[in-house]
Write a protein that holds these residues in place. Sequence first.
Motif, mmCIF file in Angstrom:
data_model
loop_
_atom_site.group_PDB
_atom_site.id
_atom_site.type_symbol
_atom_site.label_atom_id
_atom_site.label_comp_id
_atom_site.label_asym_id
_atom_site.label_seq_id
_atom_site.Cartn_x
_atom_site.Cartn_y
_atom_site.Cartn_z
ATOM 1 N N PRO A 1 0.830 -1.218 0.000
ATOM 2 C CA PRO A 1 0.000 0.000 0.000
ATOM 3 C C PRO A 1 0.864 1.267 0.000
ATOM 4 O O PRO A 1 1.868 1.336 0.708
ATOM 5 N N GLN A 2 0.474 2.207 -0.821
ATOM 6 C CA GLN A 2 1.260 3.444 -0.995
ATOM 7 C C GLN A 2 0.383 4.658 -0.823
ATOM 8 O O GLN A 2 -0.841 4.580 -0.871
ATOM 9 N N LYS A 3 1.081 5.776 -0.676
ATOM 10 C CA LYS A 3 0.365 7.038 -0.604
ATOM 11 C C LYS A 3 0.033 7.527 -2.011
ATOM 12 O O LYS A 3 -1.034 8.057 -2.269
ATOM 13 N N GLN A 4 1.006 7.387 -2.895
ATOM 14 C CA GLN A 4 0.854 7.892 -4.252
ATOM 15 C C GLN A 4 0.542 6.744 -5.200
ATOM 16 O O GLN A 4 0.905 5.611 -4.919
ATOM 17 N N ASN A 5 -0.047 7.083 -6.310
ATOM 18 C CA ASN A 5 -0.350 6.009 -7.260
ATOM 19 C C ASN A 5 0.805 5.779 -8.245
ATOM 20 O O ASN A 5 0.615 5.658 -9.440
ATOM 21 N N TRP A 6 1.995 5.758 -7.699
ATOM 22 C CA TRP A 6 3.167 5.514 -8.524
ATOM 23 C C TRP A 6 3.524 4.049 -8.505
ATOM 24 O O TRP A 6 3.445 3.383 -7.489
ATOM 25 N N VAL A 7 3.982 3.559 -9.650
ATOM 26 C CA VAL A 7 4.462 2.179 -9.723
ATOM 27 C C VAL A 7 5.926 2.256 -10.133
ATOM 28 O O VAL A 7 6.260 2.873 -11.145
ATOM 29 N N PHE A 8 6.758 1.673 -9.305
ATOM 30 C CA PHE A 8 8.197 1.840 -9.518
ATOM 31 C C PHE A 8 8.721 0.762 -10.449
ATOM 32 O O PHE A 8 9.142 -0.311 -10.021
ATOM 33 N N ALA A 9 8.725 1.077 -11.747
ATOM 34 C CA ALA A 9 9.165 0.100 -12.730
ATOM 35 C C ALA A 9 10.671 0.192 -12.891
ATOM 36 O O ALA A 9 11.287 1.227 -12.652
ATOM 37 N N LEU A 10 11.247 -0.910 -13.325
ATOM 38 C CA LEU A 10 12.672 -0.931 -13.662
ATOM 39 C C LEU A 10 12.849 -0.036 -14.872
ATOM 40 O O LEU A 10 12.045 -0.055 -15.814
ATOM 41 N N LEU B 1 5.497 5.229 -14.293
ATOM 42 C CA LEU B 1 4.237 4.489 -14.422
ATOM 43 C C LEU B 1 3.268 4.951 -13.335
ATOM 44 O O LEU B 1 3.625 5.096 -12.172
ATOM 45 N N ILE B 2 2.034 5.190 -13.774
ATOM 46 C CA ILE B 2 0.984 5.650 -12.870
ATOM 47 C C ILE B 2 -0.147 4.628 -12.922
ATOM 48 O O ILE B 2 -0.533 4.194 -13.994
ATOM 49 N N THR B 3 -0.651 4.245 -11.747
ATOM 50 C CA THR B 3 -1.761 3.284 -11.735
ATOM 51 C C THR B 3 -3.068 4.017 -11.489
ATOM 52 O O THR B 3 -3.086 5.070 -10.836
ATOM 53 N N ASN B 4 -4.151 3.455 -12.001
ATOM 54 C CA ASN B 4 -5.451 4.059 -11.701
ATOM 55 C C ASN B 4 -6.176 3.330 -10.574
ATOM 56 O O ASN B 4 -7.325 3.586 -10.298
ATOM 57 N N LYS B 5 -5.489 2.373 -9.937
ATOM 58 C CA LYS B 5 -6.107 1.689 -8.800
ATOM 59 C C LYS B 5 -5.878 2.493 -7.529
ATOM 60 O O LYS B 5 -5.071 3.429 -7.507
ATOM 61 N N ASN B 6 -6.555 2.090 -6.513
ATOM 62 C CA ASN B 6 -6.383 2.745 -5.228
ATOM 63 C C ASN B 6 -4.995 2.394 -4.697
ATOM 64 O O ASN B 6 -4.691 1.230 -4.470
#
Lengths: 650, 301, 316
Positions: free
Chosen positions: A277-286, A304-309
């Motif tokens: 669980p994160q604060k921001q909707n960031w996904v840390f891709a390689l 990468l930005i996710t649209n999920k919670n």
Amino acid sequence: MPFLPSTRLMLFMLGSIGLITLPHAWHIPPLLFGFFTLLLLWRLLSVWQPRYLPNRFGVFLLMLLGIGLLYSQQHSVFGRDAGTSLFVVALGLKLLEIHGRRDVYVIVYLAFIVAVTQFLYEESILMALYILLVCGVLLATLITQNSQAPQTLAALKTSAAIILQSLPLALVLFVLFPRLEAPHWSWLDNDTHAKSGLSNTLEPGSIAELSLSPELVFRVKFAGDLPPPAQRYWRGPVYATTDGVSWRAPPVLGRENNPDQPAFTGVTYDYTLMMEPQKQNWVFALEMPTQFGAGLRRNGVYQLITNKNPGDRAEYQLSSSPVYNTGGISKTERRENLQLPGKPSEKIVELVKQLQGRQAGPELFIGNLLQHFRQENFHYTLSPEAMPDKPIETFLFERRAGFCSHYATAFVYLLRVAEIPARVVGGYQGGQINDVGGFLEIRQADAHAWAEAWLEGRGWVRFDPTAAIAPERIERGVNVDLQIASGAVNFSPIQLDAKTLSWLQRGRQLWQSVDYNWQRWIINYDTVNQRAFLQSLGIDNFVKLGYWLLISVAGVGGVLAWRLLRPNLRRQDPALMLYRQFCAKLSKAGIKVDVGDGPKTVAERAKGLRPDLAEAIERITAIYIRLRYQSDTEASDLQVLKKLVASFRV
Amino acid sequence: MDLALDRLLAAANQVILGKQPQIRLAVCCLLARGHLLIEDIPGVGKTTLSHTLARLFGLEYQRIQFTSDILPADIVGSSVFDAHQQLFSFHPGPIFKQMILADEINRATPKAQSALLEAMEERQVTVEGRTYPLPQPFFVIATQNPAHQIGTFPLPESQVDRFLMRIELGYPSRQAERELLSGQPRHVLIDELPVALLPAQLADLQQAADQVYVSSALLDYLQAILAFSRQSTDFASGLSPRAGLGLLAAAKAWALIDKRQAVLPEDMQAVLPAVAGHRLNVGANDSAAIVAPILKHVPVL
Amino acid sequence: MSEAALPLKQRLKLSRFFSGEAPTAGPIVLTQRRVFILPTQRGLAFVLLILLLVLIGFVYNNNLAYLLGFLLASIFFVTILHSFKALAGLTIQPARPQAVFAGQAGPYSFQISNPGSQPRFAVDLTLQSELSISLAAEQTQIVTLYQPTHQRGWQLPGTLTVSSTYPLGLFRAWAPLRFDSPLLVYPKPANQQLPFPESGGGQDKPGQNRRSGDEFDGVRVYQRGDAIRQIHWKAFAKGQGVHSKYYSGASSSELWLDYQQAPGHHLEERLSQLCRWLVDAEQAGLRYGLVLPGLRLPPDNGAAHYRNCLQALALF
């Protein structure tokens, strides 16, 4: 029949209710939890002092008070927090009103609902085990209620047995019960509690804070080989705007349409990334993500930005390629990435000049700059002295000691002075390999900042000035345990030696592996995962699913019924079993053996009817009598009897 | 000693003709330290049997004829004041003998009956606050007329339990009766009988009977019998724990007479009619018929 | 013991679920044929609870909520087996009922044995009265339940229901049993204490013939012929002269209780009065005989005779 709950029943019940509600102390408003605790203690006291129990009117007043408190704290009954508070308060009030067996049931059922609300806050394996244990105690409460006088221990044992017997069936239902994607009801959403992690702003101390945190950020499981450690850069926010002290990631909306799509060459890594669980909707891709699922998008700065919670755990299938060319740069982008907070000081301009910033090509300048860091006695430290005023200059010319964000920001600042478009990139670097689970764990301690410069013909290129002065930081990564051990960071009074440390690490890895699988198979078993898993079993439609459900439930239930309902008879004397075989043989020969006949009676009758067998009958009878009725049994008797009966032919 | 027992049985069978099983049961009862109740019409040889046994065992013998006007004091004795010595002295009653034949016990009033039964149970007599022990061994053979005769007080149900066994003698067989009629008078034969067993030997035998081995399998069978008697609707009341103990003691003695060191189910079955017949309150007199359901339905295996 | 298979028609008869099968004499072993299981009200509420938990799991997409819901669902299912186990194998046999007078609560005794190695908790037994017992492993217990009696004669017990909600109270397993073990109900003794009737039916003369018995009656001056053991030695020792103790025998009068002599307007009233006399005569230690039309029990006393007489009245 008047109902008088026994002291034991009450203690059982109040104990389990206390346990089941306890974790909510961190979840619901303190006032409400305090109210509940008060009611619970009140009830506990009245187990011994029944006269302290409030009467009906008192309960009514308390109920009004509870409603008032609920309204003042939550303003609603919907949503996770409000719903939880409602159930907890209702449970507390119901405790004061136990008039019959029915009330005990209402309380236990309410307690089960409160138990399930715990999972809305925490889904860890420990919480699940905890709730399972408390459910065991709740069931034991019901058992105590339904049996006259079983021992406490016996009730707990029975409830444990029932739970163990129920688990297989529960798992079958869990796997096969169709998961439908629930619509996202906004009124059910609640803010997630503050979590640490990278933010939109890079403050001077922000990464140093994180570097002490062993909190897990995400896990990565590679389909094939792992990329070498020097390439494990997990891309996060891009900080392009600075006021000289802090750096900010500008709103990304305006920069979606980058003119060129990046071009990728060379090896591609496929991997599964599981975000905590994160604060921001960031996904840390390689760096650099090439392919990503439907729920994700790559913004203009290749993040990468996710649209999920972001507050939920989520799993992503990604591909990345470390060799890339982002192509050209737009004018706006160039301008943004050359932004400076006012004119640079003389000293800095002097330094840039000295490093041939403006004369030679950007690559040469960058090389010189990194050389400068290496040669001029710069240090890497996680605990630098504070540099509140003019941090970049102080760092470059006075302290010369700092960590990644100091180097990265100084680096980018100098590049911009030399009119090379540059920016700071935040994210994580490295990660620890979990030997047990074979995946990479990335913690907050791995938070990192590096630089990116735009070079003609190469696009945005990553430079990591930290690597120049502390290559081991990049090669080996940050190890919190090691830092603690080496004394670089010290918050434990106990000094750990290397051996303990390796055990510690091993244990942590094992635990992480268990936790990974828990997350992977239990928590994230959603519609998509279920479909994939069921398809691997060959279940592709609901009819088949129905059959499977029916067959598995019947199968598990059948095995259970067979195990449970077997009659448990006393073990029989082996001599008696052998003698019964003998009697069966006699019966076949037409010699009647009644239940009430003793062995001698049988022998006499058999000898009378079959004198030819007299000797064998006598021997069998004598040994049987010796085994069963006499004290002078010989060790070999049973064997002899076995042989005699086996060889007895009629 | 085994031989002595054999001799004893043989000699008894010479006197009482055609009653081997009953004699054996009576001896068994004596070895198990129990008292015997013989229920039969007058004249079938109850007195002869008890007299013969007393003779053979070398026991002091006393016959007490119970009548409707017999008083407890007539049985246990009474204190008499000696005017010369100014003292009470106890005149022991006829019960102070090793073997008592209590003849026609059901003719006496309940009060007199219970005086006897108390003495039997406690093996001592209490008169005017003083206790006088009865001789050792002490063995009572009581006879009772069938209850339907007029002018009798049948023993209360709670008191027949004091007798280990109840047997019936029955009419002799034709052949036995012929021998009886053609032979010498019985009392002559009895007077000629030698003592077959010394009191010390009797004590040894009784001890040996106590030590006969009982396996747990046999106790299972015994408990099954007791449980059956308590469940079955065939009986008016089940066997008491005392009956269970009696059954075990009798079966041990029976095994001893059979020269075995362990009790078999057959021993239990042999003594069952005599031990259990009078305790099941069926009303009938035929012990064998009473216990038949037990023998038939309680599984040995 | 194996029971004969039940024809389908009887098997489906509704009454089997409530009042049990046709009465039998023997021990009944509780098997799947005898034991019925249905969820209780609490069990139905439990189903609602399960649905709520699964709903929470659905709305919040929370797998652990689902899991807890499914766990409770499985527990619900497993409890069916446990409910059956709570009764299965118990052997119930009617014990000998004790006869009572009409109007008294009729005691029916049952012997319940648990042949298994598992203890049974909270087995409820219901006839007209209720009882809850626990049975340890391999234990046998005799319980007595009561059912009112109104009429003299044989009275069968109603349906004995053996039930249990162990372990969780979500299900009730019950077995309705009917036994062919009738209780003998004697007529109700009449309330008014009438004097015994003048003897008429017997050949013996009424009245008392005094004779020496064993009831101490008094002391009189010694007369020749008095037995030596009757002398009151203690009085003699005190110098009060020679006295004899004399005893009276228990009254040996014989009483004939005749149906014809019993007052009453109809049969039941007369039987009721005879019953009263019987009770009184037995308590007074008299010897009594009973004469009913077509039946004559010669005078006697004692428990067996008393029972015979009462039985004759009950079944007349």
